[in-house]
Design a protein around this motif. Structure first.
Motif, mmCIF file in Angstrom:
data_model
loop_
_atom_site.group_PDB
_atom_site.id
_atom_site.type_symbol
_atom_site.label_atom_id
_atom_site.label_comp_id
_atom_site.label_asym_id
_atom_site.label_seq_id
_atom_site.Cartn_x
_atom_site.Cartn_y
_atom_site.Cartn_z
ATOM 1 N N LYS A 80 0.841 -1.198 0.000
ATOM 2 C CA LYS A 80 0.000 0.000 0.000
ATOM 3 C C LYS A 80 0.875 1.247 0.000
ATOM 4 C CE LYS A 80 -4.020 -2.184 1.829
ATOM 5 N NZ LYS A 80 -4.469 -2.638 0.549
ATOM 6 N N LYS A 81 0.306 2.363 -0.423
ATOM 7 C CA LYS A 81 1.001 3.651 -0.460
ATOM 8 C C LYS A 81 0.370 4.596 0.564
ATOM 9 C CE LYS A 81 3.408 2.803 -4.301
ATOM 10 N NZ LYS A 81 4.296 1.736 -4.058
ATOM 11 N N SER A 82 1.169 5.521 1.102
ATOM 12 C CA SER A 82 0.635 6.534 2.009
ATOM 13 C C SER A 82 -0.351 7.407 1.260
ATOM 14 C CB SER A 82 1.772 7.392 2.577
ATOM 15 O OG SER A 82 2.637 6.605 3.365
ATOM 16 N N ILE A 83 -1.464 7.726 1.947
ATOM 17 C CA ILE A 83 -2.491 8.513 1.264
ATOM 18 C C ILE A 83 -2.633 9.931 1.795
ATOM 19 C CG2 ILE A 83 -3.836 6.487 0.599
ATOM 20 C CD1 ILE A 83 -5.796 7.331 2.885
ATOM 21 N N SER A 84 -2.069 10.202 2.955
ATOM 22 C CA SER A 84 -2.190 11.555 3.509
ATOM 23 C C SER A 84 -1.130 11.739 4.579
ATOM 24 C CB SER A 84 -3.585 11.770 4.108
ATOM 25 O OG SER A 84 -3.712 11.060 5.321
ATOM 26 N N ASN A 85 -1.117 12.928 5.153
ATOM 27 C CA ASN A 85 -0.130 13.174 6.213
ATOM 28 C C ASN A 85 -0.523 12.516 7.535
ATOM 29 O OD1 ASN A 85 -2.270 14.893 6.640
ATOM 30 N ND2 ASN A 85 -1.008 16.602 7.306
ATOM 31 N N ILE A 86 -1.768 12.040 7.669
ATOM 32 C CA ILE A 86 -2.147 11.351 8.903
ATOM 33 C C ILE A 86 -2.186 9.836 8.734
ATOM 34 C CG2 ILE A 86 -3.394 13.296 9.914
ATOM 35 C CD1 ILE A 86 -5.994 11.809 9.112
ATOM 36 N N VAL A 87 -2.045 9.337 7.499
ATOM 37 C CA VAL A 87 -1.960 7.898 7.258
ATOM 38 C C VAL A 87 -0.667 7.637 6.506
ATOM 39 C CG1 VAL A 87 -2.994 5.876 6.183
ATOM 40 C CG2 VAL A 87 -4.474 7.624 7.193
ATOM 41 N N GLU A 88 0.276 7.011 7.220
ATOM 42 C CA GLU A 88 1.586 6.736 6.640
ATOM 43 C C GLU A 88 1.805 5.224 6.582
ATOM 44 O OE1 GLU A 88 6.224 7.287 7.938
ATOM 45 O OE2 GLU A 88 4.851 8.913 8.415
ATOM 46 N N VAL A 89 2.295 4.736 5.460
ATOM 47 C CA VAL A 89 2.573 3.315 5.297
ATOM 48 C C VAL A 89 4.012 3.036 5.722
ATOM 49 C CG1 VAL A 89 2.760 1.412 3.641
ATOM 50 C CG2 VAL A 89 0.869 3.045 3.465
ATOM 51 N N VAL A 90 4.165 1.994 6.546
ATOM 52 C CA VAL A 90 5.477 1.543 6.983
ATOM 53 C C VAL A 90 5.648 0.124 6.457
ATOM 54 C CG1 VAL A 90 6.938 1.019 8.966
ATOM 55 C CG2 VAL A 90 5.343 2.949 9.064
ATOM 56 N N GLY A 91 6.662 -0.097 5.641
ATOM 57 C CA GLY A 91 6.864 -1.403 5.042
ATOM 58 C C GLY A 91 8.125 -2.100 5.473
ATOM 59 N N GLU A 92 9.047 -1.375 6.053
ATOM 60 C CA GLU A 92 10.344 -1.946 6.421
ATOM 61 C C GLU A 92 10.668 -1.635 7.881
ATOM 62 O OE1 GLU A 92 12.071 -3.812 4.263
ATOM 63 O OE2 GLU A 92 10.609 -3.427 2.686
ATOM 64 N N ASP A 93 11.433 -2.503 8.494
ATOM 65 C CA ASP A 93 11.988 -2.283 9.834
ATOM 66 C C ASP A 93 10.927 -1.847 10.849
ATOM 67 O OD1 ASP A 93 14.055 -2.500 11.571
ATOM 68 O OD2 ASP A 93 14.900 -0.532 11.134
ATOM 69 N N ILE A 94 9.838 -2.598 10.871
ATOM 70 C CA ILE A 94 8.691 -2.251 11.708
ATOM 71 C C ILE A 94 9.052 -2.263 13.194
ATOM 72 C CG2 ILE A 94 6.399 -3.058 12.405
ATOM 73 C CD1 ILE A 94 6.211 -4.033 9.373
ATOM 74 N N VAL A 95 9.806 -3.251 13.630
ATOM 75 C CA VAL A 95 10.159 -3.365 15.043
ATOM 76 C C VAL A 95 10.925 -2.130 15.514
ATOM 77 C CG1 VAL A 95 11.457 -4.719 16.737
ATOM 78 C CG2 VAL A 95 10.085 -5.882 14.993
ATOM 79 N N SER A 96 11.870 -1.657 14.722
ATOM 80 C CA SER A 96 12.628 -0.450 15.082
ATOM 81 C C SER A 96 11.722 0.776 15.102
ATOM 82 C CB SER A 96 13.766 -0.216 14.092
ATOM 83 O OG SER A 96 14.719 -1.237 14.203
ATOM 84 N N LYS A 97 10.802 0.850 14.153
ATOM 85 C CA LYS A 97 9.863 1.985 14.107
ATOM 86 C C LYS A 97 9.025 2.035 15.375
ATOM 87 C CE LYS A 97 9.966 4.255 10.136
ATOM 88 N NZ LYS A 97 10.246 5.672 10.092
ATOM 89 N N VAL A 98 8.502 0.887 15.791
ATOM 90 C CA VAL A 98 7.668 0.859 16.996
ATOM 91 C C VAL A 98 8.482 1.261 18.214
ATOM 92 C CG1 VAL A 98 6.274 -0.599 18.521
ATOM 93 C CG2 VAL A 98 6.080 -0.842 16.026
ATOM 94 N N ALA A 99 9.711 0.783 18.319
ATOM 95 C CA ALA A 99 10.583 1.174 19.436
ATOM 96 C C ALA A 99 10.807 2.685 19.427
ATOM 97 C CB ALA A 99 11.909 0.425 19.348
ATOM 98 N N GLU A 100 10.967 3.258 18.235
ATOM 99 C CA GLU A 100 11.142 4.709 18.103
ATOM 100 C C GLU A 100 9.892 5.448 18.578
ATOM 101 O OE1 GLU A 100 11.123 7.661 14.301
ATOM 102 O OE2 GLU A 100 12.515 5.966 14.174
#
Length: 180
Positions: A80-100
């Motif tokens: 999927k692609k991001s559709i707006s500034n309040i909905v962002e798609v995360v496709g890689e390195d999810i575990v690190s993103k959540v920790a961040e």
């Protein structure tokens, strides 16, 4: 530090949707007092939402305005692609993103669903609490709340609320010292 919280409804036999992703069984269950089962109170405790691509698509398929305009939403998807500034798609390195996200200031993080996303989070010890509302309906089959997990963990009951119509909400907190 923010906490990741699962807030979800399940059937008595542990399904969060029918095999085709349907949720009609949730609204079909009698609710004459029109309870939101604590949803409004919970919603006010979060400012980030995380969901899988299928859950995101199910919300889009409802053909309603985006219901979370006041929250930052992250969709876990490789397609999927991001559709707006309040909905962002995360496709890689999810575990690190959540920790961040957890390390930043703000309200808590709502893990909206679905089962595969929950399994990913649980297998990486990213869920701090779960608020599970059980609708006393047997679906017989569907999308399981807990698909195959690779890690075990222990949870302690923090609160149980029996609603007037037989619906039960249980709040669990991870016991960190025991979690794998």
């Amino acid at each position: 530090m923010r906490k990741v919280k699962l807030y979800i409804a399940t059937s008595l036999d542990g399904y969060i949707a029918t095999l085709d992703g349907g949720l009609d069984w949730l609204t079909a269950y009698p609710n004459p007092e029109i309870s939101d089962y604590g949803y409004s109170d919970f919603y006010n405790t979060v400012d980030i939402l995380v969901m899988g691509g299928s859950t995101y698509q199910s919300i889009l398929d409802m053909d309603i305005p985006w219901p979370y305009v006041d929250k930052q939403t992250y969709v876990l998807s490789r397609t999927k692609k991001s559709i707006s500034n309040i909905v962002e798609v995360v496709g890689e390195d999810i575990v690190s993103k959540v920790a961040e996200w957890k390390s930043t200031n703000g309200k808590d993080i709502w893990l909206v669903g679905g089962g595969e996303t929950l399994a990913l989070f649980l297998n990486n010890n990213l869920v701090d609490s779960m608020e599970i509302t059980v609708i006393p309906t047997l679906l017989g089959s569907g999308i399981p709340l807990f698909p195959a997990l690779h890690n075990s963990s222990n949870w302690r009951v923090i609160d149980i609320e029996k609603h007037y119509n037989g619906v039960v909400t249980t709040v669990y907190e991870l016991e960190r010292e025991i979690a794998n």
